[in-house]
Design a protein around this motif. Structure first.
Motif, PDB file in Angstrom:
ATOM      1  N   SER A  44       0.701  -1.305  -0.003  1.00  0.00           N
ATOM      2  CA  SER A  44       0.020   0.032  -0.039  1.00  0.00           C
ATOM      3  C   SER A  44       0.738   1.378  -0.146  1.00  0.00           C
ATOM      4  O   SER A  44       0.465   2.350  -0.233  1.00  0.00           O
ATOM      5  CB  SER A  44      -0.968  -0.045   0.976  1.00  0.00           C
ATOM      6  OG  SER A  44      -0.260  -0.101   2.400  1.00  0.00           O
ATOM      7  N   LEU A  45       2.061   1.116   0.210  1.00  0.00           N
ATOM      8  CA  LEU A  45       2.859   2.308   0.127  1.00  0.00           C
ATOM      9  C   LEU A  45       3.459   2.701  -1.365  1.00  0.00           C
ATOM     10  O   LEU A  45       4.079   1.998  -2.065  1.00  0.00           O
ATOM     11  CB  LEU A  45       4.351   2.141   1.124  1.00  0.00           C
ATOM     12  CG  LEU A  45       5.214   3.108   1.298  1.00  0.00           C
ATOM     13  CD1 LEU A  45       4.499   4.120   2.355  1.00  0.00           C
ATOM     14  CD2 LEU A  45       6.434   2.505   2.183  1.00  0.00           C
ATOM     15  N   ALA A  46       2.856   4.007  -1.763  1.00  0.00           N
ATOM     16  CA  ALA A  46       3.183   4.284  -2.890  1.00  0.00           C
ATOM     17  C   ALA A  46       4.642   4.656  -3.208  1.00  0.00           C
ATOM     18  O   ALA A  46       5.358   4.802  -2.384  1.00  0.00           O
ATOM     19  CB  ALA A  46       2.438   5.638  -3.257  1.00  0.00           C
ATOM     20  N   LYS A  47       5.199   4.225  -4.660  1.00  0.00           N
ATOM     21  CA  LYS A  47       6.450   4.346  -4.803  1.00  0.00           C
ATOM     22  C   LYS A  47       6.927   5.594  -4.581  1.00  0.00           C
ATOM     23  O   LYS A  47       6.395   6.651  -4.763  1.00  0.00           O
ATOM     24  CB  LYS A  47       6.762   4.050  -6.320  1.00  0.00           C
ATOM     25  CG  LYS A  47       8.052   3.836  -7.077  1.00  0.00           C
ATOM     26  CD  LYS A  47       7.935   3.489  -8.341  1.00  0.00           C
ATOM     27  CE  LYS A  47       9.364   3.552  -8.915  1.00  0.00           C
ATOM     28  NZ  LYS A  47       9.382   3.164 -10.109  1.00  0.00           N
ATOM     29  N   GLY A  48       8.262   5.869  -4.042  1.00  0.00           N
ATOM     30  CA  GLY A  48       8.910   7.058  -3.686  1.00  0.00           C
ATOM     31  C   GLY A  48       8.340   7.745  -2.213  1.00  0.00           C
ATOM     32  O   GLY A  48       8.894   8.641  -1.626  1.00  0.00           O
ATOM     33  N   ASN A  49       7.531   7.057  -1.775  1.00  0.00           N
ATOM     34  CA  ASN A  49       6.912   7.590  -0.121  1.00  0.00           C
ATOM     35  C   ASN A  49       7.664   6.504   0.827  1.00  0.00           C
ATOM     36  O   ASN A  49       8.382   5.401   0.566  1.00  0.00           O
ATOM     37  CB  ASN A  49       5.392   7.349  -0.281  1.00  0.00           C
ATOM     38  CG  ASN A  49       4.667   8.279  -0.915  1.00  0.00           C
ATOM     39  OD1 ASN A  49       5.223   9.104  -1.505  1.00  0.00           O
ATOM     40  ND2 ASN A  49       3.301   8.108  -0.899  1.00  0.00           N
ATOM     41  N   TYR A  50       7.512   6.975   1.908  1.00  0.00           N
ATOM     42  CA  TYR A  50       8.151   6.356   3.242  1.00  0.00           C
ATOM     43  C   TYR A  50       7.439   6.296   4.337  1.00  0.00           C
ATOM     44  O   TYR A  50       6.147   7.179   4.476  1.00  0.00           O
ATOM     45  CB  TYR A  50       9.554   7.084   3.455  1.00  0.00           C
ATOM     46  CG  TYR A  50       9.487   8.200   3.725  1.00  0.00           C
ATOM     47  CD1 TYR A  50       9.521   8.573   5.342  1.00  0.00           C
ATOM     48  CD2 TYR A  50       9.299   9.331   2.995  1.00  0.00           C
ATOM     49  CE1 TYR A  50       9.337   9.838   5.835  1.00  0.00           C
ATOM     50  CE2 TYR A  50       9.301  10.737   3.509  1.00  0.00           C
ATOM     51  CZ  TYR A  50       9.273  10.921   4.694  1.00  0.00           C
ATOM     52  OH  TYR A  50       9.284  12.363   5.167  1.00  0.00           O
ATOM     53  N   ARG A  51       7.616   5.545   5.329  1.00  0.00           N
ATOM     54  CA  ARG A  51       6.859   5.849   6.596  1.00  0.00           C
ATOM     55  C   ARG A  51       7.765   5.683   7.832  1.00  0.00           C
ATOM     56  O   ARG A  51       8.821   5.128   7.576  1.00  0.00           O
ATOM     57  CB  ARG A  51       5.771   4.933   6.914  1.00  0.00           C
ATOM     58  CG  ARG A  51       6.314   3.239   6.860  1.00  0.00           C
ATOM     59  CD  ARG A  51       5.067   2.457   7.330  1.00  0.00           C
ATOM     60  NE  ARG A  51       5.649   0.884   7.506  1.00  0.00           N
ATOM     61  CZ  ARG A  51       6.452   0.534   8.550  1.00  0.00           C
ATOM     62  NH1 ARG A  51       6.735   1.336   9.468  1.00  0.00           N
ATOM     63  NH2 ARG A  51       6.752  -0.810   8.332  1.00  0.00           N
TER      64      ARG A  51
END
Length: 137
Positions: A114-121
């Motif tokens: 579910s984590l979009a490409k280029g995003n982070y958490r």
């Protein structure tokens, strides 16, 4: 991370942190090629450590114009080194240039679909603890 020692140890091959990638190649990939990966491949900067390799699937149609009409094979490859473009160079060395490459696991962390490409958490404190434990911190 803002923890320099943790980052260093996670990247250094001495600590053996596994990185798993899903790779798409124009295939099918032969048994001999898979065994080469499992035994280590000679690259211009030396031989790689043996990789863990497993087949995920094969597909008769491509996902882009470059691979359209060709058989694509999907593999999962786990290494503990981290040389520059290592996976791409390993597959090129055995005659199977990559069509697509995704890292799906780093140490104990699995990429969330579910984590979009280029995003982070942010990592949880438990995840940071697991990573620190893996590199003996």
């Amino acid at each position: 991370t803002n923890d320099g020692e943790l980052a260093h140890r996670l990247m250094h091959p001495t600590y053996g942190v596994e990185k798993t990638y899903r790779v798409w190649v124009q295939g099918p990939v032969g048994i001999k090629a898979l065994e080469s990966l499992r035994q280590g491949v000679f690259l211009e900067d030396g031989s790689t450590a043996p990789a863990k390799v497993s087949r995920v699937s094969g597909a008769a149609m491509g996902t882009n114009s470059q691979s359209q009409g060709h058989h694509l094979e999907v593999l999962e490859v786990t290494i503990h080194e981290g040389r520059n473009r290592q996976i791409r160079r390993m597959f090129a060395a055995i005659g199977y240039p990559l069509v697509k490459l995704e890292r799906i696991r780093f140490g104990s962390l699995t990429l969330e679909p579910s984590l979009a490409k280029g995003n982070y958490r942010a990592l949880t404190s438990e995840e940071v603890g697991e990573l620190r434990s893996q590199v003996r911190l």
